[in-house]
Write an enzyme that holds these catalytic residues in place. Structure first.
Site, short mmCIF file in Angstrom:
data_model
loop_
_atom_site.label_atom_id
_atom_site.label_comp_id
_atom_site.label_asym_id
_atom_site.label_seq_id
_atom_site.Cartn_x
_atom_site.Cartn_y
_atom_site.Cartn_z
N LYS A 52 -7.19 4.10 7.08
CA LYS A 52 -7.47 5.28 6.25
C LYS A 52 -8.92 5.74 6.38
O LYS A 52 -9.40 6.48 5.53
CB LYS A 52 -7.12 4.95 4.79
N ARG A 121 -13.47 -5.69 9.38
CA ARG A 121 -12.88 -6.05 8.09
C ARG A 121 -11.53 -5.38 7.85
O ARG A 121 -10.89 -5.62 6.83
CB ARG A 121 -13.83 -5.72 6.94
N ASN A 162 1.91 3.48 0.36
CA ASN A 162 3.07 3.21 -0.47
C ASN A 162 4.39 3.67 0.17
O ASN A 162 5.42 3.02 0.05
CB ASN A 162 2.89 3.90 -1.83
N ARG A 258 0.61 -0.34 -7.67
CA ARG A 258 1.30 0.81 -7.10
C ARG A 258 2.80 0.68 -7.36
O ARG A 258 3.34 -0.43 -7.43
CB ARG A 258 1.06 0.90 -5.59
#
Length: 269
Positions: A52, A121, A162, A258
């Site tokens: 992202k 990471r 999600n 979520r």
């Protein structure tokens, strides 16, 4: 929050609009004024995405790192750019086109070592050619944590959100509550392969469609989905509705903050 396919599309949009071109950079809002000044007039040499995270490279070895978060969004348009409206954190522009960034979670400049640390990471990204799914399997295959939680951990797999979590697990018949260590390597490989396919289709189409051809509205004689999500899905946001395959009521619960959606019949424990 945008999922990984959206960020890869944004990288492509920046390559198309600005690659190889000196860009004018400004921060109408003022919150990124110092950073904009440092890249103003520089040539945009690369546009990359990892999960992202959007990364724009310039000819002075600096990288603009953008994470949209929940509220961030981009607007592209032809030049001349109109007067900025709203809280525009960053505007990049040329004589041909402009791009406005509003409301990102992160907008910062990185040097090469900081960019390398960011990649380190993050888990493998199904949309990257250099992705190593075995790195994710090393974490998943020995973890007591549920696969539904692990897929949302960006340090395990980068870019999955999600929708892709719910849909990939449904398509592979995997209970989201199953601990990672209870998956076989073969099942993990199938999940990864499906994520690669689904997310690449998301880049191509610009929205998320996950139903197989035999389960489309046309094939099943059912009404199409009416939702801002914009695509046909099996379980995402279909709580209490019947599963397309077995008729069982789709369930939902909160997992790791979520909403999780799944079919208890098609995804047996």
């Amino acid at each position: 929050m945008p999922e990984g396919h959206t960020i890869h599309r944004l990288a492509g949009e920046h390559r198309r609009a600005f690659a190889g071109t000196a860009v004018h950079a400004e921060s109408p809002q003022g919150r990124f004024a110092a950073g904009a000044l440092r890249i103003d007039g520089r040539v945009l040499t690369e546009a990359d995405a990892h999960g992202k995270h959007l990364l724009l490279g310039f000819d002075d070895d600096r990288w603009l790192h953008v994470h949209l978060g929940i509220y961030g969004k981009y607007t592209f348009g032809p030049a001349p750019a109109p007067p900025p409206t709203g809280m525009v954190r960053l505007r990049l522009s040329t004589t041909e086109e402009y791009a406005d960034l509003r409301g990102p979670n992160t907008c910062e400049l990185l040097d090469p070592d900081e960019k390398k640390a960011l990649h380190a990471r993050l888990g493998p990204d199904p949309l990257r050619a250099d992705a190593e799914p075995e790195l994710a399997w090393r974490r998943i295959g020995r973890s007591r944590t549920s696969i539904g939680t692990l897929l949302m951990d960006q340090s395990v797999v980068a870019g999955v959100g999600n929708i892709y979590r719910a849909e990939a697990l449904f398509r592979q018949g995997v209970d989201p509550a199953r601990p990672g260590r209870d998956l076989t390597h073969e099942r993990w490989s199938a999940i990864w392969t499906d994520l690669v396919f689904l997310m690449a289709e998301g880049v191509r189409a610009g929205h998320i469609d996950t139903v197989r051809p035999e389960h489309t509205p046309e094939a099943m004689g059912r009404p199409p989905r009416v939702d801002g999500h914009g695509g046909e899905v099996y379980v995402y946001r279909r709580s209490t509705m019947p599963c397309f395959l077995c008729g069982t009521e789709v369930r939902t619960e909160v997992l790791s903050g979520r909403n999780l959606f799944w079919c208890p019949t098609c995804q047996r424990a």
